[in-house]
Design an enzyme around this catalytic site. Structure first.
Site, PDB file in Angstrom:
ATOM      1  N   ASP A  80       0.803  -1.228   0.000  1.00 49.90           N
ATOM      2  CA  ASP A  80       0.000   0.000   0.000  1.00 49.90           C
ATOM      3  C   ASP A  80       0.836   1.278   0.000  1.00 49.90           C
ATOM      4  OD1 ASP A  80       0.776  -0.869   2.595  1.00 49.90           O
ATOM      5  OD2 ASP A  80      -0.734   0.384   3.558  1.00 49.90           O
ATOM      6  N   GLU A 137      -0.639  -2.122   5.114  1.00 52.95           N
ATOM      7  CA  GLU A 137       0.360  -2.125   6.197  1.00 52.95           C
ATOM      8  C   GLU A 137       0.351  -0.793   6.937  1.00 52.95           C
ATOM      9  OE1 GLU A 137       3.560  -1.047   8.448  1.00 52.95           O
ATOM     10  OE2 GLU A 137       3.437  -0.201   6.441  1.00 52.95           O
ATOM     11  N   GLU A 138       0.149   0.299   6.195  1.00 48.38           N
ATOM     12  CA  GLU A 138       0.256   1.633   6.810  1.00 48.38           C
ATOM     13  C   GLU A 138      -0.832   1.870   7.848  1.00 48.38           C
ATOM     14  OE1 GLU A 138       2.777   3.372   6.623  1.00 48.38           O
ATOM     15  OE2 GLU A 138       3.777   3.018   4.707  1.00 48.38           O
ATOM     16  N   HIS A 360       7.740   8.457   4.560  1.00 43.51           N
ATOM     17  CA  HIS A 360       6.455   9.154   4.760  1.00 43.51           C
ATOM     18  C   HIS A 360       6.534  10.643   4.426  1.00 43.51           C
ATOM     19  CE1 HIS A 360       4.362   5.906   7.460  1.00 43.51           C
ATOM     20  NE2 HIS A 360       5.115   5.370   6.512  1.00 43.51           N
TER      21      HIS A 360
HETATM   22 ZN   LIG Z   1       5.331   3.358   6.186  1.00 42.37          ZN
HETATM   23 ZN   LIG Z   2       6.632   0.831   5.085  1.00 41.87          ZN
END
Ligand SMILES: [Zn+2]
Ligand SMILES: [Zn+2]
Length: 387
Positions: A80, A137-138, A360
């Site tokens: 993702d 996952e995020e 990020h």
């Molecule tokens: Zn991340």
């Molecule tokens: Zn990651």
């Protein structure tokens, strides 16, 4: 000396870079990775690998089964992106308002490239490889969603490996920890309930803003006063919502935050403290408060024996001098759920690139030279384990 694995990986570098740039331009958020999942499924099909889609909503499982019985290795890659507007200026930058700002486009690429190479080598393998392409996952939710669809039962594995490329580590370096890699990561919410009314007559109300402020302040003493000084813990409140006007006392206030720890028992201690503080501070001030965990994942902890094995494989790829333990990082990752069920390793793959920002960030990028390294570690690990 001829090295067929190295050769196979090196020959694929142009294809690898093309795949990564394509994936980078099409990031999708957790559980919305439909185009990404189709891309992965198509590539696996084309490589002659059995494909199962819809495992954990948008997750994909590829199964490469050799003709000879043997152990089963699982390779996990998260797929993702993030709700970040990309500002890298790269020619393949995302235009859709989301961004692969954590490098998961690289993770998909390495797992798919390894799948293609291993499919060509199928006749030499004993056992099977399961490729788990994990969504979301995020928001640390995809691993449990895949489990709910039977990932760990239908494809019960003897060992699991995965990697996170890491642009804070130099390219060519591989971090393999015998224990903790990342912290636990939990999203938490406190709902404070009081009794609204006129701001000029607080005695007729129960002010949830005052209660929330006290809860936030008191919660800061969990790390500073309750945890042993040598234990790591983080309690951060990222948002407070409540009230509608300067002269109105609200009925409710919502406080949300994140909790991190390197040890499961410290994570539990912080939760217990937060529950005690929220309910007792609220009742001391005539209100009520409800603490809840919204979602989260335990710490990412490698199996020491499997980690030693992975370090040996990585040394074959980058040289022993470029493989080492790294200090644990306070980010989270639901690879933890895999490692809690199957002994395995999550290794960090050095991917530093000059002039870029960290994970990020809207200007995040990584050195694509990490891709052949990670791919080769996946392929060598499989060949070693399944021979
Ligand atoms: Zn991340
Ligand atoms: Zn990651």
């Amino acid at each position: 000396m001829a090295d067929p694995i190295r050769d196979a990986v090196q020959q694929r570098i142009p294809a690898m870079n093309e795949m990564r740039t394509k994936l980078h331009a099409m990031p999708e958020l957790g559980f919305e990775e439909t185009t990404t999942a189709k891309y992965i499924a198509d590539k696996l099909h084309a490589a002659g690998i059995e494909v199962h889609t819809g495992i954990g909503k948008t997750g994909v499982v590829g199964v490469l089964q050799s003709a000879t019985p043997g152990p089963r290795l699982m390779i996990r890659a998260d797929i993702d992106g993030l709700p970040v507007i990309e500002q890298t200026g790269l020619e393949f930058a995302s235009q859709n308002g989301n961004m692969h700002a954590c490098g998961h486009d690289g993770h998909i690429t390495m797992a798919l490239q390894a799948a293609e190479i291993l499919s060509d080598m199928k006749a030499d393998l004993k056992g099977s490889v399961v490729f788990a392409f994990q969504p979301a996952e995020e928001i640390v939710s995809g691993a449990l969603a895949m489990e709910a669809d039977g990932l760990f039962e239908r494809w019960k594995s003897d060992r699991v490996i995965g990697t996170h490329l890491w642009n804070q580590l130099p390219t060519g370096f591989v971090g393999v920890n015998r224990g903790t890699v990342f912290a636990s990561a939990d999203a938490i919410r406190v709902e404070v309930t009081g009794k609204g009314g006129h701001g000029a007559m607080p005695h007729l109300t129960v002010d949830p803003v005052a209660i929330a402020a006290q809860i936030v302040a008191t919660a800061q003493t969990i790390v500073s006063r309750e945890l042993p000084p040598n234990e790591m813990g983080v309690v951060t409140f990222g948002q407070i919502h409540g009230g509608s006007a300067p002269n109105v006392i609200a009925d409710n206030v919502i406080v949300e935050g994140t909790v991190r720890a390197y040890k499961p028992e410290i994570r539990e201690q912080i939760f217990a403290s937060l529950k005690r503080i929220t309910s007792n501070v609220a009742s001391a001030m005539r209100g009520t408060a409800r603490f809840e965990q919204l979602y989260g994942a335990p710490p990412v902890v490698n199996d020491p024996d499997v980690a030693s094995w992975t370090a040996g494989i990585a040394a074959q790829v980058v040289g022993e001098e470029n493989v080492d333990e790294t200090p644990p990082v306070s980010v989270g990752d639901d690879m933890a759920e895999f490692l809690n069920r199957v002994p395995g390793t999550y290794f960090l793959l050095g991917a530093a690139k000059q002039g870029t920002e960290g994970h990020h960030n809207a200007r995040f990028d990584f050195d694509p030279a990490c891709l052949p390294t990670g791919t080769e570690i996946f392929v060598r690990s499989t060949v070693d384990y399944l021979s």
